[in-house]
Structures are given as C-alpha cells and as structure tokens.
Design a protein around this motif. Sequence first.
Motif, PDB file in Angstrom:
ATOM      1  N   GLU A  37      42.441  41.206  34.678  1.00 57.70           N
ATOM      2  CA  GLU A  37      41.775  41.302  35.977  1.00 57.70           C
ATOM      3  C   GLU A  37      42.448  40.390  37.004  1.00 57.70           C
ATOM      4  OE1 GLU A  37      39.088  42.573  38.873  1.00 57.70           O
ATOM      5  OE2 GLU A  37      39.631  43.418  36.909  1.00 57.70           O
ATOM      6  N   THR A  38      42.796  39.175  36.588  1.00 58.53           N
ATOM      7  CA  THR A  38      43.471  38.244  37.492  1.00 58.53           C
ATOM      8  C   THR A  38      44.810  38.804  37.944  1.00 58.53           C
ATOM      9  OG1 THR A  38      42.387  36.359  36.421  1.00 58.53           O
ATOM     10  CG2 THR A  38      44.385  35.891  37.696  1.00 58.53           C
ATOM     11  N   ALA A  39      45.552  39.372  37.011  1.00 55.16           N
ATOM     12  CA  ALA A  39      46.854  39.955  37.347  1.00 55.16           C
ATOM     13  C   ALA A  39      46.706  41.152  38.270  1.00 55.16           C
ATOM     14  CB  ALA A  39      47.589  40.353  36.069  1.00 55.16           C
ATOM     15  N   LEU A  93      45.034  27.692  31.318  1.00 53.02           N
ATOM     16  CA  LEU A  93      44.734  29.121  31.173  1.00 53.02           C
ATOM     17  C   LEU A  93      43.322  29.410  31.665  1.00 53.02           C
ATOM     18  CD1 LEU A  93      45.115  32.023  30.129  1.00 53.02           C
ATOM     19  CD2 LEU A  93      44.524  31.167  27.831  1.00 53.02           C
ATOM     20  N   TYR A  94      42.374  28.581  31.246  1.00 55.48           N
ATOM     21  CA  TYR A  94      40.988  28.772  31.686  1.00 55.48           C
ATOM     22  C   TYR A  94      40.886  28.709  33.213  1.00 55.48           C
ATOM     23  CZ  TYR A  94      36.116  27.583  32.618  1.00 55.48           C
ATOM     24  OH  TYR A  94      34.844  27.553  33.117  1.00 55.48           O
ATOM     25  N   ALA A  95      41.540  27.741  33.821  1.00 58.76           N
ATOM     26  CA  ALA A  95      41.490  27.614  35.280  1.00 58.76           C
ATOM     27  C   ALA A  95      42.134  28.816  35.958  1.00 58.76           C
ATOM     28  CB  ALA A  95      42.201  26.320  35.700  1.00 58.76           C
ATOM     29  N   LEU A 146      36.536  35.373  35.034  1.00 61.00           N
ATOM     30  CA  LEU A 146      35.487  35.113  34.047  1.00 61.00           C
ATOM     31  C   LEU A 146      34.120  35.054  34.705  1.00 61.00           C
ATOM     32  CD1 LEU A 146      37.250  32.373  31.884  1.00 61.00           C
ATOM     33  CD2 LEU A 146      36.768  34.731  31.190  1.00 61.00           C
ATOM     34  N   VAL A 147      34.046  34.439  35.867  1.00 60.24           N
ATOM     35  CA  VAL A 147      32.784  34.407  36.606  1.00 60.24           C
ATOM     36  C   VAL A 147      32.360  35.829  36.963  1.00 60.24           C
ATOM     37  CG1 VAL A 147      31.680  33.680  38.760  1.00 60.24           C
ATOM     38  CG2 VAL A 147      33.147  32.075  37.499  1.00 60.24           C
ATOM     39  N   GLY A 152      30.942  37.637  33.990  1.00 60.07           N
ATOM     40  CA  GLY A 152      29.822  36.983  33.322  1.00 60.07           C
ATOM     41  C   GLY A 152      30.203  36.280  32.033  1.00 60.07           C
ATOM     42  N   ASP A 153      31.504  36.053  31.822  1.00 61.54           N
ATOM     43  CA  ASP A 153      31.981  35.476  30.566  1.00 61.54           C
ATOM     44  C   ASP A 153      32.323  33.992  30.668  1.00 61.54           C
ATOM     45  OD1 ASP A 153      31.860  37.947  29.240  1.00 61.54           O
ATOM     46  OD2 ASP A 153      33.872  38.509  29.917  1.00 61.54           O
ATOM     47  N   GLU A 154      32.099  33.377  31.829  1.00 60.42           N
ATOM     48  CA  GLU A 154      32.577  32.005  32.016  1.00 60.42           C
ATOM     49  C   GLU A 154      31.967  31.036  31.003  1.00 60.42           C
ATOM     50  OE1 GLU A 154      32.849  28.505  35.422  1.00 60.42           O
ATOM     51  OE2 GLU A 154      31.252  30.009  35.496  1.00 60.42           O
ATOM     52  N   GLU A 155      30.666  31.077  30.828  1.00 59.43           N
ATOM     53  CA  GLU A 155      30.027  30.129  29.923  1.00 59.43           C
ATOM     54  C   GLU A 155      30.465  30.359  28.481  1.00 59.43           C
ATOM     55  OE1 GLU A 155      25.549  28.584  28.596  1.00 59.43           O
ATOM     56  OE2 GLU A 155      25.788  30.117  30.154  1.00 59.43           O
TER      57      GLU A 155
END
Length: 373
Positions: A259-261, A313-315, A321-322, A325-328
């Motif tokens: 998604e980011t890409a 990677l997380y950043a 992720l937000v 809904g997968d951030e947590e």
Amino acid sequence: MRSVGVEEELLLVHARSGEPLALAGAVLAAADRSAGQRPHGDGAPLHAFEKELQKEQLEFATKPVTEMGELGDEVTRCRAEARQHAESAGALVAALATSPLPARPSLNAGTRYAWLGEQFGLTAQEQLTCGCHVHVSVESDEEGVAVLDRIRPWLAVLTAMSANSPFWQGQDSRYASYRSRVWNRLPSAGPMDVFGSVDRYHGQVRAMLDTGVLRDEAMIYFDARLSATYPTVEVRVADVCLEASTPVLLAALVRALVETAAMAWQGGEPPSRVSTGLLRLAAWQAGRSGLDGPLLHPETMRAAPAVEVVQALYAHVREALVGSGDEERVREGIAGLLEAGNGARIQRELLRTHGSLASVVTRCADITSSSRA
C-alpha cells in the motif's frame, strides 16, 4: 482493503527421531480422504494442501482474506489439519525452514520435478527448504510492477524477522536463515533491478525463459514477483516461521509495504535506485544475522542494529498500517518478536536446553501446531 493470502511449506518428520520422512504422498492421500475428494484426482482439490519439490514437504495456502484476525485463524486451522493428516500417515509437521538433522531429500514424482532434478543437479536434490510466501492483491500489472520497484530495499528485513533455519545437515550453519542461502543457489532467485514498466517486467521474464535455463514462468524465483495465477504481488523472501503468529505479522507488514509503495507511485515518487549488488549484500546480512546482529539499513545501506532497522520498517509503513487497522497488532507483534526472538534464536535455545537436535525438531513440531496466530 487489499486481500492477503499466505503459503507455508512444512517439514514432515519422525515423531521421535525428528528425521525428515518422505511421506508427502501418504499425507496428501489422508487429506483427500478427510475432504471427501473423489478418487484418482478427479475434480479440484477440496483442501488447502499440495505437494512440493521434495517428498519430505507439505505445502498449504490460505484463502485470501482482508482481516488479519481471519488470516490468523486460517493459518492456525491449516497447521492443525496438517498435523492431523501427518499423524494419520505416521509423521509430524514442523514449521522449520531447514532440517536440523542430516537429510537425504527425495524429489517428488512428475515430469516437472524430474526436469528440475536433471537441470539443476545437486542444487535441486539438496533443496529441502521451507519458505513462507505472502500474496497481496493489486489493481493491475502496472500497479504491481510499481510496487515491486519500490519495496526492493525493505525485503531483506522480512528475511531477518522470519529467520528460522540455523541448522543444516546436523550442524550449526552460523546463519539465522541458511534457507535463504540455499535457495539463492537457484539461477533466477534473489533481488532484481528496477523494472520501470510492465513491458520491461514481462520482457525480462520472457528473455529469461528464452534462454532455456528455466522450464516455465513458475521458475521465476524473484524475491518478489507478479503472480502468474492471481492478481497479486507475491513476496517470497521469508523462512517458514515457527510461531503461527509470525506469518500474520509478516502479512500485515507486506500488505502495508504494498500500500505504501502504491501510494508513492500514485504520488509520482520515483523508486530508490539502490543497486541489486547492494541488495544482495543486504539479503546475505539478513540471512547471517537474523535479529541477533547488524543489518543493512534500507535507507542508507549501512550497518545498523537489527532493532533500529525493524523499527525503520515499521515507521516506513505506519500510515498504511493505520489505514488498514493493523497498527496495534503490528506494533505489539514486533515488540514480541524482538523480545522472544525469531525461530533461529528459539531453535538454538532449545538445543542448549535439551541437548539434541532431535529434541529441537520434536519440540518445534509441538510449537507448530499448538501456537496460535
């Protein structure tokens, strides 16, 4: 929401000695009987299991889902069913990316596998390795190639996180993911240059097939590729993971990378032009260190602590992720993985505790089917 699916390859092992067993045919027959499949292979399979290159392996694929909780249920269910079918054939399944004990693998029957054995010789005969592949849906081949071009620098981090193959032929390899080193003996495996367009991607694939070195498109073993079967990007760098929760964590991260890409492509941001040579070094370092040594930072290609690289990677994917809904889930999953360690660390700790590789295998077989995602 992009759909996600996972393929896992498992080892079939003896319940006491931990040695690999060439029982894929018997295990698949048990799966057929359980699913009520018609005899002689008539009709489509009614279960998730397939044979792999070696008779000592079993593969399953989850159905595509959009919720990570549902994906976790799929992985847990498939692992439990795999154990059930293996036990009916006199074996256990273990989510180990290589066999800790000495093994003499045996190729499965079939024209394609026979061709592989003849073409690649010992490379194919020794290729008893188990990976985890993540499929993420894309809207088009154009989007898919744009994604492939932009996720290249981050893939080695997934290898480090998933590393679960420290032992090879009865000895410590000194690597966290020795599977990744064995797999990369194959001529089409590894990172690729930036493609830049769909035409260049497919042109590269055709050119490779035209050499005659590869039999078919399924042997395009890029670290990440367009699936020839589904409208997905397929990321192929991970070891099969010991704990059932880890492939779900990887799937969430891969979806966020995709998604980011895609967002970067839509916004006109060019891909990083880091060289394939540097990416090969990053992949080697990830296989060597896992989470217990330095990695090459994807943004600088300089050595950095594994914790720092995983957090980078997380950043990098946090916004995606937000949005999903997968951030947590991912934040907690990363924290747990960094604290407890990946499969490589756990295997080595089991050896120190129990004193034998046979005990490592049988304990890992228990973890494979008892851990929940």
